[in-house]
Design a protein around this motif. Structure first.
Motif, short mmCIF file in Angstrom:
data_model
loop_
_atom_site.label_atom_id
_atom_site.label_comp_id
_atom_site.label_asym_id
_atom_site.label_seq_id
_atom_site.Cartn_x
_atom_site.Cartn_y
_atom_site.Cartn_z
N SER A 204 71.10 95.83 95.62
CA SER A 204 70.68 97.30 94.92
C SER A 204 69.66 97.27 94.39
O SER A 204 68.59 97.47 94.00
CB SER A 204 71.67 98.22 95.34
N GLU A 205 69.68 96.29 93.25
CA GLU A 205 68.51 96.27 92.22
C GLU A 205 67.37 95.52 92.03
O GLU A 205 66.91 96.36 92.39
CB GLU A 205 69.31 95.62 91.00
N GLY A 206 67.42 94.27 93.71
CA GLY A 206 66.36 94.26 93.59
C GLY A 206 65.36 94.84 94.57
O GLY A 206 64.47 94.94 94.62
N ALA A 207 66.19 95.69 95.24
CA ALA A 207 66.07 96.21 96.22
C ALA A 207 64.92 97.73 95.44
O ALA A 207 63.51 98.14 96.14
CB ALA A 207 67.04 97.01 97.08
N HIS A 208 65.46 98.15 94.83
CA HIS A 208 65.48 99.85 93.56
C HIS A 208 63.93 98.65 93.17
O HIS A 208 63.20 99.34 92.40
CB HIS A 208 65.71 100.16 92.94
N ARG A 241 67.07 96.94 106.19
CA ARG A 241 67.93 96.06 107.13
C ARG A 241 69.25 96.17 106.32
O ARG A 241 69.81 95.77 107.61
CB ARG A 241 67.31 94.64 106.91
N PHE A 242 70.05 95.16 105.12
CA PHE A 242 71.11 94.93 104.56
C PHE A 242 71.90 96.27 103.89
O PHE A 242 72.58 96.47 103.53
CB PHE A 242 71.32 93.80 104.23
N GLY A 243 71.07 97.93 104.24
CA GLY A 243 71.05 99.03 103.22
C GLY A 243 71.22 98.29 102.36
O GLY A 243 71.81 99.27 101.09
N GLU A 244 70.38 97.98 101.33
CA GLU A 244 70.99 97.45 99.93
C GLU A 244 70.04 98.91 99.05
O GLU A 244 70.64 99.32 98.63
CB GLU A 244 70.16 96.92 98.87
N VAL A 245 68.99 99.65 100.33
CA VAL A 245 68.49 101.37 99.65
C VAL A 245 68.45 101.71 101.03
O VAL A 245 67.70 101.47 102.78
CB VAL A 245 67.11 100.95 99.18
N SER A 246 68.98 103.23 100.94
CA SER A 246 68.22 103.55 102.49
C SER A 246 66.66 104.06 102.15
O SER A 246 66.16 104.61 101.87
CB SER A 246 69.32 104.23 102.17
N PRO A 247 66.60 104.86 103.49
CA PRO A 247 65.55 105.23 104.11
C PRO A 247 65.58 106.98 103.44
O PRO A 247 64.31 106.41 103.12
CB PRO A 247 65.37 105.21 105.33
N HIS A 248 66.54 107.34 102.95
CA HIS A 248 66.65 108.33 101.94
C HIS A 248 66.29 108.37 100.73
O HIS A 248 65.68 109.09 99.81
CB HIS A 248 68.09 109.48 101.93
N SER A 252 62.28 110.11 98.96
CA SER A 252 62.25 111.07 98.03
C SER A 252 62.21 110.56 96.77
O SER A 252 61.28 111.06 96.16
CB SER A 252 63.96 110.96 97.77
N ARG A 253 61.94 109.17 96.66
CA ARG A 253 61.03 108.16 96.23
C ARG A 253 59.41 108.61 96.22
O ARG A 253 58.93 108.41 95.20
CB ARG A 253 60.88 106.92 95.76
N LEU A 254 59.21 108.67 97.44
CA LEU A 254 57.49 109.37 97.05
C LEU A 254 57.33 110.45 97.46
O LEU A 254 56.26 110.79 97.73
CB LEU A 254 57.48 107.93 99.23
N HIS A 255 57.89 110.67 97.85
CA HIS A 255 57.51 112.61 97.55
C HIS A 255 57.75 112.32 96.22
O HIS A 255 57.75 114.23 95.91
CB HIS A 255 58.55 113.36 98.01
N GLU A 256 58.59 112.05 94.77
CA GLU A 256 57.82 112.16 93.74
C GLU A 256 56.46 112.36 93.20
O GLU A 256 55.69 111.50 94.21
CB GLU A 256 58.51 111.62 92.96
#
Length: 452
Positions: A204-208, A241-248, A252-256
């Motif tokens: 998740s850290e790498g994903a974010h 694909r592995f769910g380390e970050v969710s599409p939600h 949300s980040r793209l709407h900041e």
């Protein structure tokens, strides 16, 4: 003592994890388990690159859980056996998981019924998609077959839910399980993963970090996403694909607040997230997507006999067609390939070499770190012409023209095929024009056979 089991699958994160949140809110102790299930009906063993990624992702997840007071239990075997056994072992009174959408959902349904009959609380949640497939249907109630009206219908339902926060803590219950190293997910003899380690940070850290890098730098260039030499794409696909970050979380980040240049590209990028959603909608309707033609008329398509030398040349990036070879070498080195180039190499295999799309899909399944059961199969069928597409087989990507358009200075090609101008570079293994004509003739034969 009251305890709950959270069964993780393609959702290897602690934030925005509805199943984990539900277990914590229920109270009591929480057993977090990941099950390596290569036995249940509908399950597909991971390819080599995905196994490498899974090892890193589980290792990172274990650290994240430990920081919150929980541990990650690893078990191996069929879900219908292992999960009930874990229930008996822990005395758990509830089991929670996030939904899956392919053939394995039948395993989940049977297990939910069985555990419910035993008196357990069993709940599943939407976590991997913005829109549940059964909620987005055409006016006739059927799944959409074309992307644009599908995505329009998705957006018309309103914004997706906001992501759930990271838990403050977890009252974990430690249970004996397998050691990750004993699963043998990492390549050893030989160790071919050097390029993967140089390219990726699973977890998740790498994903974010990847998401932030894209929002801050890549999104402003996203209108040039078809240029493979440019860092203009998100490269979030394996993390999703592995769910380390969710599409939600991505939504949300793209709407900041965004820089103006990035803001201009936001809708287009989110529509690419929409293509992932579309692929899962197709998979939900057709769980056999990786093995059966979406368009049944393609069952009669005269795929040629696979020439072992031609297939090996394609796999190894020595076809004599520079853009194809560059893409296949990028894949072998990094476990990833630029999306425009994926379409080019897939078109070359299926339409210039007349190799069955399932052969290419299987190769990508083994070599991609983002090998996704929906997107991989749906994309191969889209290119082959057998899939959900308004303009199917007569689309043939000319790799030479594609290179001129999207890599005019040959920067991408020279990066991966440095011998391009030397005598060591082979001549093309097939005539592009002649093979295109042969492919279109084969398609015309299928159309003629379908006509009354």
């Amino acid at each position: 003592m009251n305890s709950s089991i959270v069964w993780l699958r393609d959702d290897l994160r602690v934030a925005d994890n509805p199943a984990l949140t539900a277990a914590i809110e229920r109270g009591g102790r929480v057993v977090v388990v990941y099950l390596l299930d290569e036995e249940s009906p509908g399950s597909r063993p991971l390819g080599g690159a995905s196994r490498w990624w899974l090892h890193g992702s589980l290792s990172a997840l274990a650290d994240d859980l430990a920081d919150l007071g929980a541990s990650l239990t690893l078990r191996r075997g069929a879900a219908g056996t292992v999960i009930p056994s874990l229930v008996a072992e822990t005395g758990a009174t509830a089991v929670f998981w996030n939904r899956r959408y392919g053939a394995v959902r039948d395993v989940d349904a049977a297990l939910k019924s069985r555990l419910t009959d035993l008196g357990l609380v069993v709940s599943s949640f939407g976590a991997s998609l913005l829109y549940e497939p059964w909620r987005i249907t055409s006016g006739s109630g059927e799944p959409y077959r074309v992307f644009t009206p599908f995505w329009r219908a998705c957006l018309a339902t309103g914004d997706p839910r906001p992501p759930l926060p990271t838990p403050a803590s977890i009252e974990g219950l430690a249970v004996d399980g397998d050691a990750l190293d004993d699963w043998g997910l990492l390549p050893t003899r030989p160790d071919w993963a050097e390029g993967l380690r140089a390219s990726w940070v699973p977890g998740s850290e790498g994903a974010h970090d990847r998401l932030e890098q894209f929002v801050e730098h890549g999104l402003a260039l996203y209108h040039r996403r078809d240029e493979p030499a440019l860092e203009a794409t998100s490269r979030l696909s394996p993390h999703l694909r592995f769910g380390e970050v969710s599409p939600h979380q991505v939504w949300s980040r793209l709407h900041e607040p965004l820089a103006p240049e990035a803001q201009a590209n936001r809708a287009k990028f989110l529509s690419e997230i929409g293509w992932r959603e579309f692929s899962y909608t197709i998979l939900f309707a057709r769980p056999d997507l990786a093995t059966a033609n979406y368009r049944p008329e393609f069952d009669a398509f005269p795929w040629g006999d696979t020439e072992p030398e031609h297939l090996a040349a394609w796999q190894q990036g020595r076809t004599g067609v520079p853009m194809v070879d560059a893409g296949m070498r990028e894949l072998w080195s990094s476990g990833w390939m630029h999306n425009r180039v994926r379409m080019i190499v897939a078109s070359f295999l299926t339409k210039n070499l007349l190799v069955d799309w399932r052969v290419g899909e299987a190769w990508f399944w083994d070599t991609l770190v983002d090998a996704d059961e929906a997107s991989n199969a749906a994309s191969w069928q889209w290119v082959a012409g057998s899939g959900a597409d308004a303009a199917p087989y007569f689309r043939v990507f000319n790799p030479m023209l594609q290179a001129q358009k999207f890599d005019p200075e040959s920067e991408y090609v020279r990066r991966w095929v440095p011998e391009i101008d030397s005598p060591d570079y082979p001549t093309p293994i097939v005539d592009l024009a002649a093979s295109r004509t042969e492919a279109l003739a084969a398609y015309d034969a299928v159309k003629a056979a379908k006509s009354p």
